[in-house]
Design a protein around this motif. Structure first.
Motif, PDB file in Angstrom:
ATOM      1  N   LEU A 135       0.834  -1.195   0.000  1.00 32.08           N
ATOM      2  CA  LEU A 135       0.000   0.000   0.000  1.00 32.08           C
ATOM      3  C   LEU A 135       0.874   1.253   0.000  1.00 32.08           C
ATOM      4  N   ILE A 136       0.322   2.337  -0.512  1.00 36.09           N
ATOM      5  CA  ILE A 136       1.039   3.616  -0.545  1.00 36.09           C
ATOM      6  C   ILE A 136       0.178   4.682   0.119  1.00 36.09           C
ATOM      7  N   ILE A 137       0.750   5.372   1.096  1.00 36.17           N
ATOM      8  CA  ILE A 137       0.104   6.508   1.747  1.00 36.17           C
ATOM      9  C   ILE A 137       0.650   7.794   1.122  1.00 36.17           C
ATOM     10  N   GLN A 153       4.704  10.685   2.530  1.00 38.86           N
ATOM     11  CA  GLN A 153       4.482   9.546   1.641  1.00 38.86           C
ATOM     12  C   GLN A 153       5.227   8.344   2.201  1.00 38.86           C
ATOM     13  N   GLU A 154       4.568   7.167   2.148  1.00 35.02           N
ATOM     14  CA  GLU A 154       5.192   5.966   2.693  1.00 35.02           C
ATOM     15  C   GLU A 154       4.544   4.729   2.082  1.00 35.02           C
ATOM     16  N   GLN A 164      -3.629   0.585  12.648  1.00 33.57           N
ATOM     17  CA  GLN A 164      -2.190   0.791  12.756  1.00 33.57           C
ATOM     18  C   GLN A 164      -1.822   2.258  12.563  1.00 33.57           C
ATOM     19  N   GLU A 165      -0.825   2.682  13.354  1.00 34.91           N
ATOM     20  CA  GLU A 165      -0.355   4.061  13.331  1.00 34.91           C
ATOM     21  C   GLU A 165       0.839   4.190  12.395  1.00 34.91           C
ATOM     22  N   PHE A 166       0.876   5.334  11.699  1.00 35.91           N
ATOM     23  CA  PHE A 166       2.003   5.610  10.811  1.00 35.91           C
ATOM     24  C   PHE A 166       2.563   6.995  11.119  1.00 35.91           C
ATOM     25  N   LEU A 185      -5.621  16.298   2.826  1.00 39.33           N
ATOM     26  CA  LEU A 185      -6.128  15.204   2.004  1.00 39.33           C
ATOM     27  C   LEU A 185      -5.241  13.979   2.175  1.00 39.33           C
ATOM     28  N   LEU A 186      -5.835  12.877   2.633  1.00 41.54           N
ATOM     29  CA  LEU A 186      -5.132  11.614   2.796  1.00 41.54           C
ATOM     30  C   LEU A 186      -5.595  10.650   1.715  1.00 41.54           C
ATOM     31  N   LYS A 187      -4.627   9.989   1.072  1.00 39.85           N
ATOM     32  CA  LYS A 187      -4.947   8.996   0.043  1.00 39.85           C
ATOM     33  C   LYS A 187      -4.229   7.691   0.359  1.00 39.85           C
ATOM     34  N   LEU A 188      -4.957   6.600   0.166  1.00 43.18           N
ATOM     35  CA  LEU A 188      -4.385   5.267   0.299  1.00 43.18           C
ATOM     36  C   LEU A 188      -4.553   4.556  -1.034  1.00 43.18           C
ATOM     37  N   MET A 189      -3.431   4.101  -1.618  1.00 42.74           N
ATOM     38  CA  MET A 189      -3.459   3.479  -2.936  1.00 42.74           C
ATOM     39  C   MET A 189      -2.746   2.138  -2.910  1.00 42.74           C
TER      40      MET A 189
END
Length: 313
Positions: A135-137, A153-154, A164-166, A185-189
């Protein structure tokens, strides 16, 4: 508002009409005034929907962030108020969906990215029974003018049934939001850049108010409607220029062209949506619950969005 006269004691009930006091009054306190004192009933209702959205999103995200640690499930006692309370309802007796429903809808995703405002960090909740890998944050900030900054970005993996905390991003937010507030704006891809979860917050300024929203410039959106079949529509919305600000908190309605009144009940895959500069969103509209589907149009109106009406052919 209600003024019963000079003899009424100054309590939390002062100025509240007896109709609203019946059983239990649930007001908004000072939360609406943070967006600016309402000018009229319509302005009050618009700002109240912002509070409703945030209330339900925060409620579910708060539970989900401790799921499988403090809790193993969430249940909401009621979804619509039988009493005279304005907060705490997801739809009204006409089955018109309020912003709270869509705040809950986003927060209740099986795989969900969120911002913890206490620890000022990014979290992912995974309420599925599968590990999620590769996954990409990506976390972006937008100022009131619409200028974009990628602040985090991570690449991550998330265990099944976990929260889970990042990254802690507070130090990057403080200088950006202090004067007028910002959009976060948070995106999870996935590894192919397919969007899995998206979450937009509007963060207050250093005084706890939304001063930037009071002066944000207006946006003209691009919109088109396509008939999928006799009962369903596809609405495509685009914030056309990278020089635009965020098109904030847009409400979609289906209107009768002859009466200019809303048609109910109509159901939406999403509503009360915000669209960042250059972004495109597609909304599904379900007309199956109404009998007369003639002479309809779709209306889009928002906090800083010029009202658009599109005829349904």
């Amino acid at each position: 508002q209600y003024n019963s006269g000079k003899d009424e004691p100054k309590t939390r009930w002062s100025g509240i009409h007896p109709l609203w006091r019946y059983h239990k009054y649930i007001g908004y306190g000072d939360y609406i005034n943070k967006y600016g004192k309402p000018k009229d009933v319509a302005d009050f209702a618009k700002k109240a929907q912002l509070v409703n959205y945030n209330q339900y999103r925060a409620l579910i995200e708060g539970f989900s962030s401790h799921m499988w640690d403090w809790y193993t499930g969430v249940i909401i006692w009621k979804t619509q108020n039988p009493w005279t309370a304005m907060r705490g309802q997801m739809y009204d007796h006409f089955l018109d969906q309020n912003a709270g429903l869509f705040g809950l809808h986003h927060a209740g995703e099986a795989l969900h990215i969120l911002f913890d405002p206490v620890k000022e960090q990014v979290m992912i909740t995974n309420n599925t029974f599968e590990d999620k890998n590769d996954l990409i944050i990506k976390v972006f900030c937008y100022d009131i003018q619409g200028n974009e900054s990628l602040i985090y970005q991570e690449s991550v993996s998330v265990n099944a049934t976990s929260a889970q905390e990042f990254g802690i991003i507070g130090s990057k937010l403080s200088p950006l939001k202090s004067e007028k507030g910002i959009f976060l704006l948070l995106k999870l891809m996935d590894k192919n850049q397919k969007l899995l979860s998206e979450n937009l917050y509007w963060l207050p300024d250093k005084n706890g108010g939304y001063s930037g929203l009071k002066e944000i410039k207006s946006v003209t959106m691009e919109a088109s409607v396509e008939k999928v079949d006799q009962q369903h529509l596809s609405l495509k919305l685009r914030n056309p220029s990278s020089k635009n600000p965020v098109s904030f908190f847009n409400r979609i309605s289906v209107i009768n062209k002859k009466t200019n009144k809303r048609v109910l009940p109509v159901f939406y895959s999403d509503n009360y949506i915000s669209i960042v500069p250059g972004e495109v969103k597609t909304i599904r509209i379900d007309l199956s619950a109404i009998s007369n589907r003639n002479n309809l149009k779709v209306r889009l109106s928002g906090w800083n969005t010029k009202t658009i009406e599109i005829n349904i052919d």
